[in-house]
Write an enzyme that holds these catalytic residues in place. Structure first.
Site, PDB file in Angstrom:
ATOM      1  N   CYS A 147      45.612  12.493 -19.154  1.00 23.81           N
ATOM      2  CA  CYS A 147      44.203  12.095 -19.053  1.00 23.81           C
ATOM      3  C   CYS A 147      43.947  11.092 -17.931  1.00 23.81           C
ATOM      4  CB  CYS A 147      43.713  11.543 -20.385  1.00 23.81           C
ATOM      5  SG  CYS A 147      44.829  10.360 -21.181  1.00 23.81           S
ATOM      6  N   HIS A 239      38.489   6.338 -19.892  1.00 30.75           N
ATOM      7  CA  HIS A 239      39.565   5.598 -19.217  1.00 30.75           C
ATOM      8  C   HIS A 239      39.045   5.057 -17.886  1.00 30.75           C
ATOM      9  CE1 HIS A 239      42.201   6.885 -22.256  1.00 30.75           C
ATOM     10  NE2 HIS A 239      42.981   7.729 -21.611  1.00 30.75           N
TER      11      HIS A 239
END
Length: 338
Positions: A147, A239
């Site tokens: 990710c 993120h």
């Protein structure tokens, strides 16, 4: 329609797959697998839906099956949201049975003949599918990266016209990246955890493969260094990465590169209008404000400063996981590999 299944359909990434595939225009979601305790029951009875998106009622009556090759024999393509230790051998069995696999697991990402793909960055790496098929069966594996790697590489892609040799990244990663029960509340409240197991190694190795050159038979890794430091922060989704790159061009030239960056394809259902969106505000991007841009598929970049320094942000379970895999599958389908 392409008949598809989801492996590990009740977990965090599995639920994202179900959400994105429930009404997909190209893929018919027909098979959902989970643990033995869920097998044989309707999905609507066993799933504890915990996403911030509405539950798709049209999947409720799909009976969950065990995660076996036999359960998936009628699928043209399966999406894997399994843990790496389980995914590795099972995905190999599926390929040997002639089934295509788009995997979010790390198990096969660094295999020499498996493409590790971000469609806007290295679509030509899908040529490794032909290398796999030379072994004699119709199955293949295509993986999406970690990710954080996806956010970093999409933020680096517009910089490719410039010369650079050193990339440094400090991540601030959301708790959803560890799964629904991955980080105890007492560990993350009022805290930052400066370690995520094997995450730094993934970013450093995967980036070089994705941005490497496919020569027709293998990928030659990109010739620059990547150094990462990873941290878990009390954010649910999204993120954030602070990035340093030794690009010598001016901030104005870099901003122009971001503003003019375009995807090398169009008209895929999950494709965002902008793969990378540039912010000029000094306090953006921010997870709560920007993670859902492009239906969660856009990576946001801002705070570009001399050095070169900038901040990148992406939704970790959509663009960073299930959405990345579905977009890979759309690209695979558009290029007639299915």
């Amino acid at each position: 329609m392409i008949h598809v299944g989801v492996l590990g359909a009740t977990g965090a990434v599995g639920q994202r797959f179900v959400q994105l595939l429930a009404d997909h225009p190209w893929f018919h979601l027909q098979t959902l697998t989970a643990s033995e305790r869920s097998a044989g029951k309707p999905y609507g009875k066993v799933v504890n839906w915990r996403l911030d998106a509405p539950y798709p009622d049209n999947v409720s009556d799909i009976v969950v099956t065990p995660t076996t090759v036999e359960s998936l024999k009628d699928c043209d393509l399966v999406f894997s949201a399994l843990p790496a230790d389980v995914a590795g051998p099972l995905e190999t069995e599926l390929v040997n049975a002639g089934i295509a696999v788009c995997s979010n697991a790390r198990s096969h990402r660094m295999d020499p003949d498996v493409p590790l793909v971000i469609p806007e960055v290295n679509p030509d790496h899908l040529g490794l599918i032909d290398v796999q098929r030379d072994r004699g069966n119709g199955g293949f594996i295509v993986t999406n990266p970690n990710c954080s790697t996806i956010v970093l590489v999409l933020a680096l892609a517009p910089l490719r016209p410039f010369e650079f040799h050193d990339v440094r990244a400090a991540t601030m990663q959301a708790i959803s990246g560890a799964g629904f029960a991955g980080v105890p509340a007492m560990d993350i409240y009022d805290n930052v955890i400066p370690y995520i197991g094997s995450e730094e190694e993934k970013i450093e190795t995967e980036t070089a493969k994705i941005m490497g050159t496919f020569n027709g038979s293998e990928v030659v890794p990109a010739p620059f260094r990547v150094s990462a430091s990873c941290h878990r922060v009390p954010v649910i989704d999204g993120h954030t990465i602070a990035v340093w790159v030794d690009v010598k061009e001016s901030v104005a030239e870099v901003k122009k590169a971001y503003a003019t960056f375009k995807s090398p394809f169009s008209n895929l259902p999950l494709q965002p209008a902008k793969a990378v969106e540039l912010f000029d505000q000094p306090d953006r991007p921010q997870p709560r404000l920007d993670r859902n841009r492009g239906r969660g598929m856009t990576v946001s970049v801002g705070r570009i400063r001399e050095g070169l320094r900038f901040v990148a942000l992406g939704h970790n379970t959509i663009r960073g996981a299930a959405g990345a895999s579905v977009l890979n599958a759309e690209l695979i389908y558009s290029r007639k590999y299915l």
